[in-house]
Design a protein around this motif. Structure first.
Motif, mmCIF file in Angstrom:
data_model
loop_
_atom_site.group_PDB
_atom_site.id
_atom_site.type_symbol
_atom_site.label_atom_id
_atom_site.label_comp_id
_atom_site.label_asym_id
_atom_site.label_seq_id
_atom_site.Cartn_x
_atom_site.Cartn_y
_atom_site.Cartn_z
ATOM 1 N N GLN A 197 0.826 -1.198 0.000
ATOM 2 C CA GLN A 197 0.000 0.000 0.000
ATOM 3 C C GLN A 197 0.866 1.255 0.000
ATOM 4 O O GLN A 197 0.597 2.212 -0.742
ATOM 5 C CB GLN A 197 -0.928 0.010 1.217
ATOM 6 N N ALA A 198 1.918 1.259 0.820
ATOM 7 C CA ALA A 198 2.819 2.409 0.864
ATOM 8 C C ALA A 198 3.489 2.627 -0.488
ATOM 9 O O ALA A 198 3.602 3.769 -0.970
ATOM 10 C CB ALA A 198 3.871 2.206 1.951
ATOM 11 N N MET A 199 3.904 1.537 -1.122
ATOM 12 C CA MET A 199 4.566 1.668 -2.414
ATOM 13 C C MET A 199 3.587 2.043 -3.508
ATOM 14 O O MET A 199 3.945 2.738 -4.469
ATOM 15 C CB MET A 199 5.305 0.365 -2.746
ATOM 16 N N SER A 200 2.340 1.596 -3.386
ATOM 17 C CA SER A 200 1.307 1.989 -4.352
ATOM 18 C C SER A 200 1.097 3.495 -4.328
ATOM 19 O O SER A 200 0.963 4.148 -5.381
ATOM 20 C CB SER A 200 0.002 1.255 -4.043
ATOM 21 N N GLU A 201 1.098 4.077 -3.134
ATOM 22 C CA GLU A 201 0.921 5.528 -3.015
ATOM 23 C C GLU A 201 2.134 6.270 -3.572
ATOM 24 O O GLU A 201 1.982 7.305 -4.248
ATOM 25 C CB GLU A 201 0.691 5.895 -1.544
ATOM 26 N N LEU A 202 3.339 5.753 -3.308
ATOM 27 C CA LEU A 202 4.535 6.361 -3.865
ATOM 28 C C LEU A 202 4.543 6.296 -5.387
ATOM 29 O O LEU A 202 4.889 7.267 -6.067
ATOM 30 C CB LEU A 202 5.786 5.660 -3.327
ATOM 31 N N LEU A 203 4.152 5.141 -5.924
ATOM 32 C CA LEU A 203 4.144 4.964 -7.377
ATOM 33 C C LEU A 203 3.111 5.877 -8.031
ATOM 34 O O LEU A 203 3.369 6.482 -9.079
ATOM 35 C CB LEU A 203 3.867 3.506 -7.734
ATOM 36 N N ASP A 204 1.937 5.997 -7.419
ATOM 37 C CA ASP A 204 0.902 6.871 -7.964
ATOM 38 C C ASP A 204 1.412 8.312 -8.032
ATOM 39 O O ASP A 204 1.212 9.006 -9.040
ATOM 40 C CB ASP A 204 -0.355 6.793 -7.096
ATOM 41 N N ARG A 205 2.097 8.748 -6.973
ATOM 42 C CA ARG A 205 2.632 10.110 -6.974
ATOM 43 C C ARG A 205 3.712 10.279 -8.030
ATOM 44 O O ARG A 205 3.749 11.293 -8.749
ATOM 45 C CB ARG A 205 3.195 10.451 -5.595
ATOM 46 N N ALA A 206 4.602 9.284 -8.142
ATOM 47 C CA ALA A 206 5.674 9.367 -9.136
ATOM 48 C C ALA A 206 5.116 9.422 -10.551
ATOM 49 O O ALA A 206 5.607 10.191 -11.400
ATOM 50 C CB ALA A 206 6.619 8.175 -8.980
ATOM 51 N N GLN A 207 4.084 8.624 -10.817
ATOM 52 C CA GLN A 207 3.490 8.601 -12.157
ATOM 53 C C GLN A 207 2.777 9.904 -12.478
ATOM 54 O O GLN A 207 2.891 10.438 -13.587
ATOM 55 C CB GLN A 207 2.525 7.419 -12.271
ATOM 56 N N ARG A 208 2.044 10.433 -11.520
ATOM 57 C CA ARG A 208 1.225 11.618 -11.788
ATOM 58 C C ARG A 208 2.035 12.912 -11.797
ATOM 59 O O ARG A 208 1.591 13.907 -12.370
ATOM 60 C CB ARG A 208 0.080 11.697 -10.777
ATOM 61 N N THR A 209 3.205 12.916 -11.173
ATOM 62 C CA THR A 209 4.045 14.118 -11.180
ATOM 63 C C THR A 209 5.208 14.005 -12.162
ATOM 64 O O THR A 209 6.036 14.911 -12.238
ATOM 65 C CB THR A 209 4.610 14.398 -9.771
ATOM 66 N N TYR A 210 5.265 12.927 -12.912
ATOM 67 C CA TYR A 210 6.350 12.724 -13.868
ATOM 68 C C TYR A 210 6.351 13.854 -14.900
ATOM 69 O O TYR A 210 5.302 14.199 -15.450
ATOM 70 C CB TYR A 210 6.160 11.367 -14.549
#
Length: 259
Positions: A197-210
């Motif tokens: 879950q923690a990594m899912s939130e990190l990945l979502d942020r990384a993808q959306r702010t790329y």
């Protein structure tokens, strides 16, 4: 033990990254512990992920990460000496216990051990199911889990796509999350869920702010389907993974029968 291979390899990688003008951004560097053991847990979207995940820990705290990797890589005439010299940990997929034991010993000795809990590259560029090995190692060695997410590395070299190691100006995001510390009451399955879950939130942020977007309709392959990309859905990717696994097993059986 003296390190004769790790620093030069890191130096060569950083030189190559500068030559390609890769726009590497490390977020959350302060979460990397300056000392003591930790299980660095990364998502897996590229064949180069161990370089970038290790770079995140190196740039922020000069920590050397000992990655667990399939033993085939250690038998290669070029990568083998480098992997052994950097003291990475070979994993025999038919018997993973020796690698697990070696990883726990390294963690107890204060090392950072790198793990890809999805085991293989995610064709969907979303998180696959996690194996519980990282949580069990952290519990056995009494060290924290350090979640790390990479994004952009798939544009250089990933499954089912030609590698493009000379691609210039590519943004690469390295997100390092807050360490997850375990208690004696924590169960590996529940810890693994928290970690994912923690990594899912990190990945979502990384993808959306790329900072990059596809250059056109033919350049959407590196975006996941839920963000409008043409990468396969998680379900379609899992089906392809299963097909690949069956084909690999068949080849192994054929080799064994021929001996």
């Amino acid at each position: 033990m003296a390190e004769f291979v790790y620093p030069p390899v890191i130096g060569a990688a950083r030189t190559a990254f500068r030559a390609l003008d890769l726009r590497i951004e490390v977020e959350g560097a302060h979460h990397v512990p300056e000392r003591g053991g930790a299980v660095l847990v990364s998502n897996h979207v590229s064949y180069l992920d161990f370089l970038f995940a290790g770079l995140g820990a190196w740039k922020s705290a000069r920590r050397r990460t000992r990655f667990m990797a399939k033993d085939d890589v250690f038998r290669h005439r070029i990568s083998g000496p480098l992997m052994r010299g950097m003291r990475h940990i070979p994993v025999d997929r038919t018997d993973g216990q020796p690698a697990y034991d070696a990883a726990v010993r390294a963690l107890r000795a204060g090392e950072v051990v790198g793990v890809f809990p999805e085991a293989t590259i995610s064709r969907s560029f979303t998180l696959k199911k996690f194996k519980t090995g990282a949580a069990r190692m952290a519990a056995d060695a009494d060290v924290p889990l350090l979640p790390v997410v990479l994004w952009g590395t798939q544009r250089l070299w990933t499954k089912d796509r030609p590698k493009n190691l000379t691609r210039r100006h590519t943004p690469v995001t390295i997100e390092i999350g807050e360490p997850i510390r375990l208690t004696p009451e924590d169960r590996p399955v529940m810890v693994t869920r928290r970690l994912r879950q923690a990594m899912s939130e990190l990945l979502d942020r990384a993808q959306r702010t790329y900072p990059d977007q596809p250059s056109g309709p033919d350049d959407t392959w590196w975006l996941p389907a839920h963000l409008g990309g043409s990468a396969p859905t998680l379900e379609a990717a899992e089906a392809e993974d299963e097909k690949e696994s069956q084909e690999r097993a068949a080849r192994r059986a054929a080799r064994d029968a021929a001996r």
